[in-house]
Scaffold this motif. Structure first.
Motif, PDB file in Angstrom:
ATOM      1  N   ALA A  76      -6.256   1.281   7.636  1.00 24.00           N
ATOM      2  CA  ALA A  76      -6.127   1.634   9.050  1.00 24.00           C
ATOM      3  C   ALA A  76      -7.058   2.776   9.438  1.00 24.00           C
ATOM      4  O   ALA A  76      -7.573   2.822  10.558  1.00 24.00           O
ATOM      5  N   GLY A  77      -7.281   3.729   8.529  1.00 30.07           N
ATOM      6  CA  GLY A  77      -8.137   4.869   8.839  1.00 30.07           C
ATOM      7  C   GLY A  77      -7.634   5.614  10.061  1.00 30.07           C
ATOM      8  O   GLY A  77      -6.444   5.891  10.203  1.00 30.07           O
ATOM      9  N   CYS A  78      -8.546   5.931  10.975  1.00 35.21           N
ATOM     10  CA  CYS A  78      -8.173   6.690  12.173  1.00 35.21           C
ATOM     11  C   CYS A  78      -7.419   5.850  13.193  1.00 35.21           C
ATOM     12  O   CYS A  78      -7.002   6.374  14.231  1.00 35.21           O
ATOM     13  N   ALA A  79      -7.217   4.579  12.905  1.00 34.61           N
ATOM     14  CA  ALA A  79      -6.379   3.747  13.767  1.00 34.61           C
ATOM     15  C   ALA A  79      -4.927   3.749  13.296  1.00 34.61           C
ATOM     16  O   ALA A  79      -4.074   3.095  13.896  1.00 34.61           O
ATOM     17  N   ALA A  80      -4.630   4.504  12.222  1.00 32.28           N
ATOM     18  CA  ALA A  80      -3.268   4.561  11.697  1.00 32.28           C
ATOM     19  C   ALA A  80      -2.317   5.148  12.732  1.00 32.28           C
ATOM     20  O   ALA A  80      -2.645   6.103  13.431  1.00 32.28           O
ATOM     21  N   THR A  81      -1.150   4.572  12.822  1.00 35.00           N
ATOM     22  CA  THR A  81      -0.112   5.052  13.730  1.00 35.00           C
ATOM     23  C   THR A  81       0.925   5.846  12.945  1.00 35.00           C
ATOM     24  O   THR A  81       0.916   5.880  11.711  1.00 35.00           O
ATOM     25  N   ASP A  82       1.854   6.478  13.670  1.00 36.74           N
ATOM     26  CA  ASP A  82       2.954   7.161  12.990  1.00 36.74           C
ATOM     27  C   ASP A  82       3.720   6.190  12.100  1.00 36.74           C
ATOM     28  O   ASP A  82       4.157   6.547  11.006  1.00 36.74           O
ATOM     29  N   ALA A  83       3.900   4.962  12.569  1.00 38.30           N
ATOM     30  CA  ALA A  83       4.620   3.970  11.773  1.00 38.30           C
ATOM     31  C   ALA A  83       3.901   3.708  10.452  1.00 38.30           C
ATOM     32  O   ALA A  83       4.539   3.510   9.414  1.00 38.30           O
ATOM     33  N   ASP A  84       2.563   3.721  10.491  1.00 38.73           N
ATOM     34  CA  ASP A  84       1.807   3.549   9.249  1.00 38.73           C
ATOM     35  C   ASP A  84       2.057   4.720   8.304  1.00 38.73           C
ATOM     36  O   ASP A  84       2.323   4.538   7.116  1.00 38.73           O
ATOM     37  N   TRP A  85       1.978   5.943   8.833  1.00 32.86           N
ATOM     38  CA  TRP A  85       2.140   7.125   7.988  1.00 32.86           C
ATOM     39  C   TRP A  85       3.543   7.230   7.404  1.00 32.86           C
ATOM     40  O   TRP A  85       3.735   7.749   6.296  1.00 32.86           O
ATOM     41  N   LEU A  86       4.536   6.738   8.112  1.00 34.97           N
ATOM     42  CA  LEU A  86       5.909   6.843   7.618  1.00 34.97           C
ATOM     43  C   LEU A  86       6.144   6.012   6.365  1.00 34.97           C
ATOM     44  O   LEU A  86       7.165   6.179   5.696  1.00 34.97           O
ATOM     45  N   CYS A  87       5.190   5.144   6.013  1.00 32.74           N
ATOM     46  CA  CYS A  87       5.354   4.378   4.775  1.00 32.74           C
ATOM     47  C   CYS A  87       5.381   5.292   3.556  1.00 32.74           C
ATOM     48  O   CYS A  87       5.916   4.919   2.505  1.00 32.74           O
ATOM     49  N   LEU A  88       4.819   6.500   3.680  1.00 30.79           N
ATOM     50  CA  LEU A  88       4.856   7.436   2.560  1.00 30.79           C
ATOM     51  C   LEU A  88       6.284   7.825   2.190  1.00 30.79           C
ATOM     52  O   LEU A  88       6.563   8.183   1.043  1.00 30.79           O
ATOM     53  N   PHE A  89       7.179   7.776   3.153  1.00 33.01           N
ATOM     54  CA  PHE A  89       8.552   8.176   2.885  1.00 33.01           C
ATOM     55  C   PHE A  89       9.371   7.031   2.308  1.00 33.01           C
ATOM     56  O   PHE A  89      10.403   7.252   1.683  1.00 33.01           O
ATOM     57  N   ASP A  90       8.902   5.804   2.513  1.00 29.65           N
ATOM     58  CA  ASP A  90       9.616   4.648   1.978  1.00 29.65           C
ATOM     59  C   ASP A  90       9.449   4.513   0.473  1.00 29.65           C
ATOM     60  O   ASP A  90      10.140   3.704  -0.150  1.00 29.65           O
ATOM     61  N   VAL A  91       8.533   5.278  -0.113  1.00 32.56           N
ATOM     62  CA  VAL A  91       8.339   5.167  -1.563  1.00 32.56           C
ATOM     63  C   VAL A  91       9.482   5.831  -2.320  1.00 32.56           C
ATOM     64  O   VAL A  91       9.650   5.610  -3.517  1.00 32.56           O
ATOM     65  N   PHE A  92      10.278   6.649  -1.619  1.00 29.93           N
ATOM     66  CA  PHE A  92      11.443   7.286  -2.233  1.00 29.93           C
ATOM     67  C   PHE A  92      12.720   6.680  -1.655  1.00 29.93           C
ATOM     68  O   PHE A  92      12.831   6.481  -0.451  1.00 29.93           O
ATOM     69  N   GLU A  93      13.678   6.422  -2.516  1.00 31.90           N
ATOM     70  CA  GLU A  93      14.949   5.838  -2.088  1.00 31.90           C
ATOM     71  C   GLU A  93      16.087   6.703  -2.618  1.00 31.90           C
ATOM     72  O   GLU A  93      16.435   6.660  -3.799  1.00 31.90           O
ATOM     73  N   GLY A  94      16.640   7.543  -1.730  1.00 31.20           N
ATOM     74  CA  GLY A  94      17.719   8.435  -2.132  1.00 31.20           C
ATOM     75  C   GLY A  94      18.971   7.676  -2.516  1.00 31.20           C
ATOM     76  O   GLY A  94      19.342   6.700  -1.869  1.00 31.20           O
ATOM     77  N   GLN A  95      19.641   8.165  -3.552  1.00 25.82           N
ATOM     78  CA  GLN A  95      20.825   7.494  -4.084  1.00 25.82           C
ATOM     79  C   GLN A  95      22.116   8.273  -3.854  1.00 25.82           C
ATOM     80  O   GLN A  95      23.201   7.777  -4.165  1.00 25.82           O
ATOM     81  N   VAL A  96      22.014   9.490  -3.308  1.00 28.11           N
ATOM     82  CA  VAL A  96      23.195  10.349  -3.190  1.00 28.11           C
ATOM     83  C   VAL A  96      23.810  10.206  -1.799  1.00 28.11           C
ATOM     84  O   VAL A  96      23.144  10.451  -0.790  1.00 28.11           O
ATOM     85  N   PRO A  97      25.093   9.846  -1.721  1.00 34.02           N
ATOM     86  CA  PRO A  97      25.754   9.700  -0.417  1.00 34.02           C
ATOM     87  C   PRO A  97      26.173  11.053   0.152  1.00 34.02           C
ATOM     88  O   PRO A  97      26.052  12.097  -0.508  1.00 34.02           O
TER      89      PRO A  97
END
Length: 238
Positions: free
Chosen positions: A106-127
């Motif tokens: 995406a480069g400079c056409a990246a949107t916030d939705a694109d950048w938020l993929c960085l947070f999907d790499v972690f999956e919290g397990q604690v309730p």
């Protein structure tokens, strides 16, 4: 072993593509380096001068990488290693590879939705109510500690409007009226009086007028717009 299957080695999750060049995944040990290089490169390629006026970016792409990587390597990575080993969070090397490819494409056409993929790499397990050491541990990304020196906190709900607060991080709305009522409340529309960026719906508080200005996020810049929201773990990365 087929590359792409993550291996748990010594309690630390590694992907086969640890150097960031293999399509099989980017391991946890390389996460902070790859993230720092990507964040700083696209910041200096895509951000406006106003957005780059940020102490966390240093003064150039190179110093940005050194600064960001150094902090994350020293502070964040050891905590994430321990959380992965303890089962409090799952790290996904394949998602990190896909996210990096997405942002590079995406480069400079990246949107916030694109950048938020960085947070999907972690999956919290604690309730809610469980013990945590970092935001990433919690299913809702909200680890509350009794004080700044505490190593262990509790996964807690976000505070509603009207609740007492000391920081933006506490509030469900993302705004704490720190210099006024000291309570959580809604973000303010463009043209409203403000003190800090998170006061505003646009995340842009103009220093010269003290008013909420127009949105800054009109390109792939990662240091403006929704990435400043308290419900992303960005605050824990600085």
């Amino acid at each position: 072993m087929v590359c792409g299957a993550a291996a748990l080695l010594g309690g630390v999750l590694h992907g086969c593509g640890g150097d960031g060049s293999d399509p099989g995944g980017i391991g946890l040990e390389d996460f902070v380096r790859v993230e720092s290089e990507l964040h700083c490169r696209l910041s200096y390629e895509c951000c406006s001068p106003a957005a780059l006026d940020n102490p966390f970016l240093a003064t150039s792409k190179e110093t940005c990488v050194q600064f960001r990587y150094g902090i994350q390597q020293a502070r964040l990575l050891p905590t994430l290693r321990a959380s992965v080993a303890a089962g409090r969070v799952v790290y996904h090397p394949d998602r990190m590879r896909a996210c990096v490819d997405r942002l590079n494409g995406a480069g400079c056409a990246a949107t916030d939705a694109d950048w938020l993929c960085l947070f999907d790499v972690f999956e919290g397990q604690v309730p809610l109510g469980g013990e945590c050491t970092v935001e990433h541990d919690c299913e809702n990304w909200h680890c509350v500690k009794p004080d700044s020196d505490a190593e262990v906190g509790t996964c807690a709900p976000w505070s509603p409007d009207g609740a007492a607060c000391e920081t933006f991080v506490e509030c469900d709305s993302g705004r704490c009226d720190i210099f006024g009522t000291e309570t959580c409340g809604p973000r303010l529309p463009e043209g409203s009086d403000c003190v800090l960026g998170p006061d505003c719906e646009t995340y842009n508080c103009l220093e010269d007028t003290g008013k909420c200005g127009p949105p800054l996020d009109d390109n792939g810049c990662p240091v403006d717009g929704l990435l400043l929201d308290n419900k992303t773990p960005a605050g824990g990365w600085y």
